[in-house]
Design a protein around this motif. Structure first.
Motif, short mmCIF file in Angstrom:
data_model
loop_
_atom_site.label_atom_id
_atom_site.label_comp_id
_atom_site.label_asym_id
_atom_site.label_seq_id
_atom_site.Cartn_x
_atom_site.Cartn_y
_atom_site.Cartn_z
N PHE A 29 0.86 -1.17 0.00
CA PHE A 29 0.00 0.00 0.00
C PHE A 29 0.90 1.23 0.00
CE2 PHE A 29 -3.24 -2.87 1.70
CZ PHE A 29 -4.34 -2.47 0.98
N VAL A 30 0.54 2.22 -0.82
CA VAL A 30 1.27 3.49 -0.87
C VAL A 30 0.27 4.64 -0.91
CG1 VAL A 30 3.35 2.58 -2.01
CG2 VAL A 30 1.45 3.41 -3.40
N THR A 31 0.73 5.80 -0.50
CA THR A 31 -0.06 7.02 -0.59
C THR A 31 0.62 7.94 -1.58
OG1 THR A 31 -0.83 6.84 1.68
CG2 THR A 31 -0.98 9.00 0.67
N VAL A 32 -0.13 8.40 -2.58
CA VAL A 32 0.41 9.32 -3.58
C VAL A 32 0.72 10.65 -2.90
CG1 VAL A 32 -0.09 10.55 -5.73
CG2 VAL A 32 -0.87 8.19 -5.43
N LYS A 33 1.95 11.14 -3.10
CA LYS A 33 2.38 12.39 -2.50
C LYS A 33 2.41 13.53 -3.50
CE LYS A 33 2.89 11.13 1.68
NZ LYS A 33 2.04 11.70 2.71
N TRP A 34 2.69 13.23 -4.76
CA TRP A 34 2.72 14.27 -5.79
C TRP A 34 2.38 13.67 -7.15
CZ3 TRP A 34 6.27 13.16 -9.56
CH2 TRP A 34 7.37 12.37 -9.20
N CYS A 35 1.91 14.54 -8.03
CA CYS A 35 1.60 14.14 -9.41
C CYS A 35 1.95 15.29 -10.32
CB CYS A 35 0.12 13.79 -9.54
SG CYS A 35 -0.36 13.34 -11.23
N ASN A 36 2.87 15.04 -11.25
CA ASN A 36 3.23 16.06 -12.24
C ASN A 36 2.24 16.02 -13.39
OD1 ASN A 36 5.42 16.95 -10.79
ND2 ASN A 36 6.89 15.72 -11.91
N GLY A 37 1.99 17.18 -13.97
CA GLY A 37 1.02 17.31 -15.06
C GLY A 37 1.29 16.35 -16.20
N GLY A 38 0.26 16.07 -16.93
CA GLY A 38 0.34 15.11 -18.02
C GLY A 38 1.17 15.58 -19.19
N ILE A 39 1.90 14.66 -19.79
CA ILE A 39 2.67 14.89 -21.00
C ILE A 39 2.07 13.98 -22.07
CG2 ILE A 39 4.92 14.64 -22.10
CD1 ILE A 39 6.14 15.10 -19.31
N THR A 40 1.76 14.53 -23.23
CA THR A 40 1.18 13.72 -24.30
C THR A 40 2.29 12.97 -25.02
OG1 THR A 40 -0.61 15.28 -24.55
CG2 THR A 40 -0.24 13.76 -26.37
N HIS A 41 2.11 11.66 -25.13
CA HIS A 41 3.08 10.80 -25.81
C HIS A 41 2.30 9.75 -26.58
CE1 HIS A 41 6.76 8.59 -26.55
NE2 HIS A 41 6.19 7.50 -26.06
N GLU A 42 2.47 9.72 -27.90
CA GLU A 42 1.78 8.77 -28.76
C GLU A 42 0.26 8.78 -28.51
OE1 GLU A 42 3.62 4.94 -28.30
OE2 GLU A 42 5.54 5.64 -29.08
N ASP A 43 -0.31 9.97 -28.51
CA ASP A 43 -1.75 10.19 -28.33
C ASP A 43 -2.28 9.74 -26.97
OD1 ASP A 43 -1.96 11.31 -30.86
OD2 ASP A 43 -2.35 9.38 -31.80
N ARG A 44 -1.39 9.60 -25.99
CA ARG A 44 -1.82 9.27 -24.62
C ARG A 44 -1.22 10.30 -23.68
NH1 ARG A 44 -0.09 3.30 -23.24
NH2 ARG A 44 1.58 4.64 -22.55
N THR A 45 -1.93 10.61 -22.63
CA THR A 45 -1.39 11.51 -21.61
C THR A 45 -0.76 10.67 -20.52
OG1 THR A 45 -3.12 13.11 -22.10
CG2 THR A 45 -1.97 13.37 -20.01
N ILE A 46 0.48 10.98 -20.20
CA ILE A 46 1.24 10.23 -19.19
C ILE A 46 1.50 11.16 -18.00
CG2 ILE A 46 3.37 8.97 -18.70
CD1 ILE A 46 1.63 7.60 -20.79
N TYR A 47 1.23 10.66 -16.80
CA TYR A 47 1.46 11.40 -15.56
C TYR A 47 2.59 10.72 -14.80
CZ TYR A 47 -3.10 13.33 -16.62
OH TYR A 47 -4.15 13.94 -17.25
N THR A 48 3.43 11.51 -14.15
CA THR A 48 4.48 10.99 -13.29
C THR A 48 4.07 11.28 -11.85
OG1 THR A 48 6.12 11.45 -14.97
CG2 THR A 48 6.94 11.09 -12.75
N MET A 49 4.15 10.24 -11.00
CA MET A 49 3.71 10.38 -9.62
C MET A 49 4.73 9.79 -8.66
SD MET A 49 -0.21 9.32 -10.44
CE MET A 49 0.21 8.59 -12.00
N GLY A 50 4.70 10.25 -7.44
CA GLY A 50 5.52 9.71 -6.38
C GLY A 50 4.63 9.30 -5.22
N ALA A 51 5.01 8.22 -4.55
CA ALA A 51 4.19 7.71 -3.45
C ALA A 51 5.09 7.15 -2.35
CB ALA A 51 3.25 6.62 -3.96
N THR A 52 4.62 7.22 -1.13
CA THR A 52 5.35 6.67 0.01
C THR A 52 4.68 5.40 0.49
OG1 THR A 52 4.12 8.03 1.58
CG2 THR A 52 6.20 8.92 0.80
N TYR A 53 5.52 4.47 0.95
CA TYR A 53 5.00 3.23 1.52
C TYR A 53 4.24 3.55 2.81
CZ TYR A 53 8.27 0.69 -1.50
OH TYR A 53 8.95 0.18 -2.57
#
Length: 109
Positions: free
Chosen positions: A82-106
């Motif tokens: 189980f993890v809790t999301v601590k941050w989420c960077n805005g989406g970047i479009t790649h090959e017609d999909r939006t990709i989000y980068t996130m960090g989470a703590t155990y």
């Protein structure tokens, strides 16, 4: 390039492979994601769905995930946790999909 304040106390180790994210609230939700790095405290990953900070999820690493050892040779990527999301960077479009980068703590180290 976005800058951020490093909050992890332990060293991040690059990792690669896939994980599946499961909602702790909605039982039918599962999201395929890619692991980016691991540390003793948590993980960062990318996915095509945004998860808000504060969201608690269960993740399960696939067999192809690189279980990166630290200097002492200990694996830091939990196979399931189980993890809790601590941050989420805005989406970047790649090959017609939006990709989000996130960090989470155990939740349980």
């Amino acid at each position: 390039m976005a800058s951020f304040l490093e909050k992890r106390k332990s060293t991040r180790h690059d990792a690669k492979g896939s994980i599946t994210l499961y909602s702790s609230i909605v039982p039918t939700m599962n999201i395929h994601a890619s692991i980016l790095d691991v540390s003793h405290e948590g993980i960062s990953f990318s996915a095509n769905k945004r998860l808000a900070p504060g969201t608690t999820i269960l993740y399960k690493a696939s067999m192809d995930s690189c279980l990166c050892p630290n200097k002492e040779g200990a694996c830091q990527l939990h196979s399931i946790s189980f993890v809790t999301v601590k941050w989420c960077n805005g989406g970047i479009t790649h090959e017609d999909r939006t990709i989000y980068t996130m960090g989470a703590t155990y939740l349980i180290p």
